[in-house]
Design a protein around this motif. Structure first.
Motif, PDB file in Angstrom:
ATOM      1  N   PRO A 366      -8.318  16.956  11.049  1.00 32.24           N
ATOM      2  CA  PRO A 366      -8.980  17.899  10.130  1.00 32.24           C
ATOM      3  C   PRO A 366      -8.112  19.103   9.793  1.00 32.24           C
ATOM      4  O   PRO A 366      -8.183  19.628   8.677  1.00 32.24           O
ATOM      5  N   GLU A 369      -5.769  18.027   7.069  1.00 31.45           N
ATOM      6  CA  GLU A 369      -6.533  17.885   5.810  1.00 31.45           C
ATOM      7  C   GLU A 369      -6.841  19.264   5.222  1.00 31.45           C
ATOM      8  O   GLU A 369      -6.755  19.481   4.016  1.00 31.45           O
ATOM      9  N   ALA A 370      -7.189  20.204   6.104  1.00 32.27           N
ATOM     10  CA  ALA A 370      -7.535  21.562   5.637  1.00 32.27           C
ATOM     11  C   ALA A 370      -6.313  22.235   5.009  1.00 32.27           C
ATOM     12  O   ALA A 370      -6.418  22.908   3.983  1.00 32.27           O
ATOM     13  N   GLU A 373      -5.813  20.792   1.588  1.00 31.53           N
ATOM     14  CA  GLU A 373      -6.848  21.217   0.648  1.00 31.53           C
ATOM     15  C   GLU A 373      -6.610  22.678   0.214  1.00 31.53           C
ATOM     16  O   GLU A 373      -6.675  23.007  -0.962  1.00 31.53           O
ATOM     17  N   LEU A 374      -6.295  23.513   1.200  1.00 30.01           N
ATOM     18  CA  LEU A 374      -6.078  24.932   0.890  1.00 30.01           C
ATOM     19  C   LEU A 374      -4.865  25.097  -0.031  1.00 30.01           C
ATOM     20  O   LEU A 374      -4.918  25.823  -1.030  1.00 30.01           O
TER      21      LEU A 374
END
Ligand SMILES: Cc1cc2nc3c(=O)[nH]c(=O)nc-3n(C[C@H](O)[C@H](O)[C@H](O)COP(=O)(O)OP(=O)(O)OC[C@H]3O[C@@H](n4cnc5c(N)ncnc54)[C@H](O)[C@@H]3O)c2cc1C
Length: 517
Positions: A366, A369-370, A373-374
């Protein structure tokens, strides 16, 4: 006492060695290039030149020749960055442009230009030993007719990532090798695959395949097309297997990798380009050891694609004029050392964003992934897009310049101003064709022209008018970087003293002259 056969020996006739030779000849140094291969290696590596290199070619009056060979610069609207794509289409004009010129063609063109400029290119001559003392460096060369020594004032290792010159000079190359094996193939579009209007693909047995990067449990897959008739495919997998970079990759090897990563077969057309590579992040501790210097892949290796060639070519333009100044006898003390200071600094900037790309493309947890995404959220607005483009293209480099209270332009690449003179209109780019230093007086500052009088044998003094002048005067080095600039209406006493200091720092001691400018 050694008899010097030439001023500079360049080891390696890859793109960096050849460009260095072109620049060294402009700087007035006798130049000999040695390459162990008997001819240009016809293996696809870099697919073209872009970024800051295009500006430099324009400033040398060479861009037209590159365009004649590879076509006009084309925008790269979506640039791969850390397993994502940065979409530059929101900007009015894409800041990412490239001339498509596969590396063997690029080397042929540079070889031609280096030859025209008088560089001696010897292929099939391998450097196997090195020694140096206070005034010269000697290379032991193994040529087609036997071994011989060759002596010069300087020797530059442009001999690629495995650089023997670097090892023989005792320069460490610390860093990391990443475990992923990357495979890249360019194919004609197979009849059974349809390129959809939205840019995705319809693949028999697989359905719709998204253009761009797809991350799976086994690694990364990417697919993209330059035109409706071609398709590029890429895989990246973590593998324990060691590869010999000189063994060409086969279509079967790529197909096996696609099957592992994507879990499906992908029809492919006729291959036009196949390559396999691993990523390393390595940086030479020093770019100079006495009379031996390093440039290009011999000095740095970056863990993300598309930037290595640009970095290497920019090394050459920084180094050549400094070696030329030494050969011609006007180099001030420490000038050649500024090559390490400036280009190692630039190499660190390139490592910064290429290593950040490693962090972006790795990991399935995660947190990873974060991060992706950011990052994707940030690179949509104009300002971050322009910052990222400048970073990737290498146009954001600002060399630290000595002296207090420097103008904001000091250390940057000189802007291509349109210049109106009594003899007509010209540009900064045109002034830089000869690679001579220029004092560009933009405000009819006789005091500054007077201050520079003693350097007229090596610094061109030009007066011109330009719209919205950014400074009263610019002192431009042969690599088109601004050594010093006068503020608008800067008082004569401070401006002239600072100009003289900058002239001494970069162009040595003045000659005495009674003439007036
Ligand atoms: C598959 C692949 C794809 C790539 N794609 C891109 C890309 O898209 N964009 C990008 O910017 N870069 C790319 N690169 C990287 C790019 O190719 C290199 O950055 C570039 O070749 C570096 O140029 P160079 O002149 O420093 O070294 P090289 O091109 O490696 O040239 C070194 C030369 O030195 C010679 N030599 C070595 N040892 C000796 C010796 N002892 N004596 C005499 N000669 C010697 C060699 O024969 C060779 O000709 C790619 C590389 C690979 C492998």
């Amino acid at each position: 006492m050694h008899l010097r056969e030439t001023d500079v020996i360049v080891v390696g006739a890859g793109p960096v060695g050849l460009m260095l030779a072109v620049e060294l000849r402009l700087a007035g140094a006798r130049t000999l290039i040695l390459d162990r291969r008997p001819q240009i290696w016809d293996i696809p590596k870099a697919g073209g030149v872009g970024g800051q290199t295009l500006h430099l070619l324009h400033y040398r009056g060479l861009l037209e020749r590159f365009e004649a060979a590879g076509g006009h610069p084309r925008p790269t609207p979506r640039f791969p960055f850390g397993g994502l794509h940065i979409d530059f289409t929101p900007l009015d004009e894409s800041p990412m442009q490239a001339v498509r010129l596969p590396q063997p063609q690029l080397e042929r063109l540079l070889s031609e230009i280096a030859g025209e400029r008088g560089a001696d290119v010897r292929r099939g001559h391998e450097v196997v030993g090195l020694s140096q003392h206070d005034t010269a460096v000697t290379a032991d060369v193994r040529g087609p007719d036997g071994s011989y020594p060759l002596t010069a004032r300087y020797l530059v290792g442009c001999d690629g990532v495995q650089s023997r010159v670097r090892k023989m000079a005792g320069i460490a190359f610390p860093g990391l090798t990443y475990p992923e094996v990357n495979r890249l193939g360019q194919f004609t579009m197979p009849d059974s695959v349809k390129l959809r209007d939205d840019g995705d693909y319809d693949v028999p047995g697989l359905g719709r395949l998204r253009a761009g990067f797809t991350r799976t449990e086994r690694g990364e897959f990417a697919i993209a097309s330059y035109t409706p008739n071609d398709v590029g495919v890429y895989t990246s997998e973590e593998e324990a297997r060691e590869y010999d970079d000189e063994t060409p990759m086969s279509v079967t090897e790529l197909q096996d990798s696609i099957r592992r990563v994507l879990g499906a077969d992908l029809p492919l057309g006729e291959p036009t380009r196949l390559s396999r590579f691993t990523f390393h992040a390595r940086h030479a501790e020093r770019y100079r050891a006495g009379r031996i210097l390093l440039a290009g892949d011999a000095a740095h290796q970056f863990p993300s694609p598309g930037v290595a060639l640009n970095a290497g070519l920019m090394d050459t333009v920084n180094l050549a004029w400094k070696l030329g100044a030494d050969v011609r006898g006007w180099a001030p003390p420490g000038l050649i050392d500024t090559y390490h200071d400036e280009r190692h600094f630039a190499g660190q900037r390139t490592l910064l964003h290429t290593q950040a790309q490693v962090a972006l493309r790795r990991g399935h947890d995660p947190a990873a992934e974060a991060l992706r995404e950011l990052f994707s959220e940030l690179v949509v607005d104009e300002q971050p897009l322009r910052r990222m483009a400048a970073l990737i293209a290498g146009t954001d480099i600002r060399y630290p310049m000595p002296g207090a209270g420097q103008h904001a332009l000091a250390g940057t690449f000189a802007p291509d101003l349109t210049l109106h003179t009594d003899h007509g209109t010209t540009t900064v780019a045109e002034l830089m064709h000869t690679a001579r230093p220029v004092l560009l007086d933009l405000a009819d500052r006789r005091d500054l022209r007077e201050a520079a009088r003693g350097w007229r044998d090596r610094v061109d003094i030009r007066t011109a008018r330009t719209d919205d002048r950014p400074a009263d005067a610019l002192l431009i080095r042969p690599d088109a970087h601004i050594a010093w600039a006068a503020m608008i209406d800067e008082p004569g006493d401070t401006a002239a003293a600072a100009l003289r200091e900058a002239l001494c720092t970069w162009f040595g001691t003045p000659v005495k002259t009674a003439e007036r400018v």
